[in-house]
Structures are given as structure tokens and as C-alpha cells.
Motif scaffolding. Structure first.
Motif, short mmCIF file in Angstrom:
data_model
loop_
_atom_site.label_atom_id
_atom_site.label_comp_id
_atom_site.label_asym_id
_atom_site.label_seq_id
_atom_site.Cartn_x
_atom_site.Cartn_y
_atom_site.Cartn_z
N TRP A 177 -4.08 -0.65 5.62
CA TRP A 177 -5.19 -1.50 5.19
C TRP A 177 -5.48 -2.63 6.19
O TRP A 177 -6.64 -2.86 6.55
CB TRP A 177 -4.83 -2.09 3.83
CG TRP A 177 -5.91 -2.93 3.22
CD1 TRP A 177 -5.96 -4.31 3.19
CD2 TRP A 177 -7.10 -2.46 2.57
NE1 TRP A 177 -7.10 -4.71 2.55
CE2 TRP A 177 -7.82 -3.61 2.16
CE3 TRP A 177 -7.62 -1.20 2.29
CZ2 TRP A 177 -9.02 -3.52 1.48
CZ3 TRP A 177 -8.84 -1.11 1.62
CH2 TRP A 177 -9.52 -2.27 1.23
N HIS A 197 0.83 -1.21 0.00
CA HIS A 197 0.00 0.00 0.00
C HIS A 197 0.86 1.26 0.00
O HIS A 197 0.56 2.23 -0.69
CB HIS A 197 -0.96 -0.02 1.19
CG HIS A 197 -2.12 -0.94 1.00
ND1 HIS A 197 -3.38 -0.51 0.66
CD2 HIS A 197 -2.21 -2.30 1.05
CE1 HIS A 197 -4.19 -1.54 0.54
NE2 HIS A 197 -3.52 -2.64 0.79
N GLY A 219 -6.63 3.56 -1.34
CA GLY A 219 -7.89 3.99 -0.75
C GLY A 219 -8.66 4.90 -1.71
O GLY A 219 -9.87 4.77 -1.89
N TRP A 260 -9.97 3.04 -4.77
CA TRP A 260 -11.18 2.31 -4.42
C TRP A 260 -12.39 3.24 -4.34
O TRP A 260 -13.42 3.00 -4.98
CB TRP A 260 -10.96 1.57 -3.10
CG TRP A 260 -12.12 0.80 -2.60
CD1 TRP A 260 -13.11 0.21 -3.35
CD2 TRP A 260 -12.45 0.53 -1.23
NE1 TRP A 260 -14.01 -0.41 -2.52
CE2 TRP A 260 -13.64 -0.24 -1.24
CE3 TRP A 260 -11.85 0.83 -0.01
CZ2 TRP A 260 -14.24 -0.69 -0.06
CZ3 TRP A 260 -12.45 0.37 1.15
CH2 TRP A 260 -13.62 -0.37 1.13
N ASP A 278 -11.16 -7.38 5.96
CA ASP A 278 -10.57 -6.09 5.65
C ASP A 278 -11.69 -5.12 5.25
O ASP A 278 -12.88 -5.43 5.40
CB ASP A 278 -9.51 -6.23 4.55
CG ASP A 278 -10.10 -6.63 3.22
OD1 ASP A 278 -11.34 -6.62 3.05
OD2 ASP A 278 -9.32 -6.94 2.31
N TYR A 285 -8.17 4.76 6.92
CA TYR A 285 -7.07 4.39 6.01
C TYR A 285 -6.09 5.54 5.78
O TYR A 285 -6.49 6.65 5.41
CB TYR A 285 -7.66 3.97 4.66
CG TYR A 285 -6.64 3.46 3.66
CD1 TYR A 285 -5.99 2.24 3.85
CD2 TYR A 285 -6.32 4.21 2.53
CE1 TYR A 285 -5.07 1.77 2.92
CE2 TYR A 285 -5.40 3.74 1.60
CZ TYR A 285 -4.77 2.52 1.81
OH TYR A 285 -3.86 2.07 0.88
N GLN A 316 -9.53 -2.09 -6.98
CA GLN A 316 -8.59 -2.55 -5.94
C GLN A 316 -7.65 -3.56 -6.58
O GLN A 316 -7.98 -4.14 -7.62
CB GLN A 316 -9.37 -3.15 -4.77
CG GLN A 316 -8.63 -3.24 -3.46
CD GLN A 316 -7.98 -1.95 -3.01
OE1 GLN A 316 -6.81 -1.72 -3.32
NE2 GLN A 316 -8.71 -1.10 -2.31
N GLY A 325 -14.26 -0.12 7.43
CA GLY A 325 -13.22 0.79 6.99
C GLY A 325 -12.59 1.58 8.12
O GLY A 325 -11.90 2.57 7.88
#
Lengths: 141, 141, 141, 141
Positions: free
Chosen positions: D12, A35, A46, A49, B16, D71, A55, D19
Motif C-alpha cells: 500500500w 496489509h 485491495g 476496497w 496513498d 497493489y 477500507q 494506485g
């Protein structure tokens, strides 16, 4: 080739009863470093998405363990693209001791571009052109 | 061939932000299933360690992800020996949905027999004869 | 009072370098047991979320540790409602050794009913009447 | 009063299906920050254990959650001693957003000094004088 380097210190909670890193912890760090790598390229996952419904999901992961990690050892994780195809990006993650630069673990993540806009059903798709060209530049630079 | 089957339910903390299992959780379950497999054979790894200074350390792990795990999905993990050599034992772990028997993840652990009696320095060693013959019987039966 | 009991075996990955359970693992199990408890009442939290946009978020958690958990120890976790108010439900979770019934850990989760239909901004709300009456019945029965 | 500050970025793998940070992750960070705090004082807990057979075990932990972590949010964790007695040290850990300094989580760890030289049976003991005076200085400075 663009590389991203993340430094960390091994902590108590990473260890198993032998006093060495419990191996799923490496996967957690590797995922995080993936990430961070995308973010460094300007491709925050993020945002990809939430803004575009994309993703990079996992197809396969592997890790080879060369040397055990110990309490308060200072390590670094070097992430780079190993292979790029129309739909997939393979990331290599190499974990080194920060003092002596010895390779401790090397890991590979095979990720596939996915449309995740329907949360019930994800499907593979070609990496969008603009994203692909950023990734390609990271390979070639 | 002896197999061990562990059942579990995917829970909130395994997920997740996409609502699917975060992949290092599979490694945690797989490691646990390896320990359960040894225990089923009468080779409890805690006892092997405390009584004989032996542990089966990780050389390499890999996982392929075929289908995402979801909240409260009931799964089972089937563990067996894939390869046995004088020093190593490779365990295969297949994760299935419990209702439809679809393969979700298959994982491999390559483990090597280690003398861990010196906690500072582990070293590979041949699997002791009595342990080896139990493992071989698990392959052949 | 309705109680839910979940059994588990402590595994290698739960342990720290002292060979006892690393305490955040207890929180993971406790969270899972909260979800199992709601599910037992017919209030699956995944469904409450997807169908009605409701979740029970954490206000506060606490744990007291009375006895260390060890490798392959067989434990059980007993979950029940401790307090119920218009907006909140407090769950107690008691972890026992399964052989000698000794209390090892007791934990408390203070959860508040939240509208999470806007994923960017959650807000507390009164527990819907039908949900509240199920919870109240679990307290009184 | 000596404080230790650790910065991190939420990744993540820290998130749940909503989230937001899955709460046991906070405990993992808090535990790590406790170890960093001791290390900053010159009391590396790995050394205290290997050289003197001492560890600071957990009696009780608690956390209050004020704001959800998201995030790639950049946070900091500020650790200090809240209470010091002959046998115990209570650490407070406050987690803030790094941009706006808003308090997200505050946690407390009640730790007791333990003789862990017999790995089968730990027992509480008074904090050794030299260790105690370092901790007291951290409170008073």
C-alpha cells in the motif's frame, strides 16, 4: 490468536545519520504488515476496497522504541489483533531481532472501518458481519 | 511558550491510493519539525551532535488522525514542548489546514537526551544544564 | 522560458548513514517540483486528473549527483521544460545550494500524457491542444 | 555473470493516488538491491565502510518505466554488474513481475569508489585490488 510474521533485513536507505533506523520507516513497515495480516486472513484490503468500497483507515498510531535497528540487521515483525469492536480493529506489531529475539519496537495501529466509495468523503461504518466474524475468529483461534 | 510553525503543501508523493496522505509521511514531517524547533531555539541538533556528541533520541511517538490530507492542501505544523524533565523532552506537533485552521493530525514525540559519541552504543544522559535552561525558557516564555 | 523555483532545507530524515542525502529523496523532491511547475502554469495535475482524466506519467528519469547534500543545507530546485513533443514533456530539475549557487544535482523526468480515466489500464495520448499551447508558451516565453 | 535476485510484494505504502507505484520507491528498492548484491559477493558495504573507510557513492542513476506496479503484485529485482572500471562500477537492476516475467522497470546505478574516512570530505579513489578482483570475477563468472 492468529499472528502474521514478516521478515526483513534493514537496509541502507532505512538508516539516519546516526546509522540507526529513521523512525518513520518503522511506520512504513508496520502499515505493510497490517496489509499482509489482513491478506493472510483472506481479507485482502485491495479487494475489499475495489469490490466493496471498504477500507480500514487510521484513527491513531503509536510506537515505542526499545532498541535501535542497524545496517543489515535481520528482523521480524509479528502482527496480531489487540482489540476488536464493532467499528474498529487495533493491530499490534512487535519488531524483534531475528537472532536473539529481543523486542526492538512495539507499535499499535487503531484502524476504523470506513466506507470509501465516495472518494471525496469517507465515513466510518460498522464492520460488515462476514468480515467481523473472520476477524473475531482470528482473535479467538 | 515558544512555538515553531512550518508551512508546507501536500504533494503527490505524500498520497496513498485513496488520494489521502499515507500516514508515515506525517511522521517524517513531524521529525523535521522537531529539528526546526530545536534550531529555532539556537540548539541546532546537527551542531549538538558534532560538537558535543549529544542527540535527542526517540522513546515513543504517537499520532491521532482527525482529518485526511489531500493533494495540494496547504497545511501548517505547530511544534512546542509539552513536557520537560531532566532527561526527556516531549514535543507536541499539531497539523492544521492553513485556510480553515481545522486540526488534522496531532502528534507527540517523546525524546530522550543521549550520549551518541560512541556510535556503537548510545546511552541516556541528563540534559546538559545550558541546554536544559534554553528548553525551560521555551516552556515558560 | 518559464522556470519554477522551490526552496527547501535538507532535514535529518533526508540523510543516510554517511550524513548525506539518500538519493531517492532527490527523486521525491523532483517529482514534487514537477507538480509545482504544472500548477504554476495553471495546469494543476490534480485537477487535470479529476476533471479530464489526464495525467503525465513517467517514461524515464535520470539524475546526476555532483555534490552531496548535508544537514540543514538550504537548497533550491529550478524546474523548466527541456523538450516538448506532441505526447511528451521532459522536465529538467536543477538543485543548487542557495548560498553559493553551486549545482548539486541535475535531474530529468520524461513524462508522457496519459488517459487514466480507466484506472485499470492507462494509455498514452496526445497532449490536448489547450494544454499543449500552455506548455509551448512556457517554453517560448 | 553473478546476479542477485530479491523478491518483494508491492504494498500500500508504495502506491500513489493512481494506485500505481510512486517512482522514487523503485530507487529505494534498487539502492537496497545494490547493497544486497555487494553483500552476496562477500563485500558487505557496511563492513567496507567501518573497516576500510570505503563506500561506493552515486554518480548517476536512471530508470525506465515500462509497466506500472500494482497493489500486492509480486515482483523480483535482478541485479548485476553492467560495467566495471578502475574507479567505478555500474549496476543494472531489472524489475520483473514474478508470474509472467514481464520487465516492468530497468534501472542503472553508476557508482564510484570513495574514501569516506573524512566524513566532511569524500574523494574518489581507485577500487582496492582485492575488491576489484572480486567484482571482476562477478563479471566473468
Amino acid at each position: 490468536m492468529v499472528q502474521n510474521v514478516i521478515e526483513r533485513t534493514i537496509v541502507w536507505g532505512d538508516l539516519d545519520a546516526l546509522g540507526i533506523v529513521f523512525y518513520p520507516r518503522y511506520s512504513e513497515w508496520i502499515d505493510a504488515c497490517g496489509h499482509h495480516f489482513f491478506d493472510k486472513l483472506g481479507l485482502n484490503l485491495g479487494q475489499l476496497w475495489s469490490e466493496r468500497g471498504i477500507q480500514f483507515g487510521l484513527l491513531e498510531t503509536s510506537c515505542r522504541y526499545h532498541q535501535s535497528g542497524r545496517y543489515f540487521q535481520r528482523i521480524k515483525i509479528v502482527t496480531a489483533i489487540e482489540t476488536l469492536t464493532e467499528k474498529t480493529v487495533y493491530l499490534s506489531h512487535r519488531i524483534y531481532d531475528r537472532e536473539d529475539e529481543i523486542l526492538m519496537v512495539d507499535g499499535l495501529e487503531k484502524r476504523i472501518c470506513m466506507d470509501v466509495s465516495d472518494s471525496k468523503r469517507f465515513r466510518g461504518l460498522e464492520i460488515p458481519t462476514d468480515v467481523y466474524s473472520i476477524l473475531q475468529q482470528a482473535v479467538n483461534s
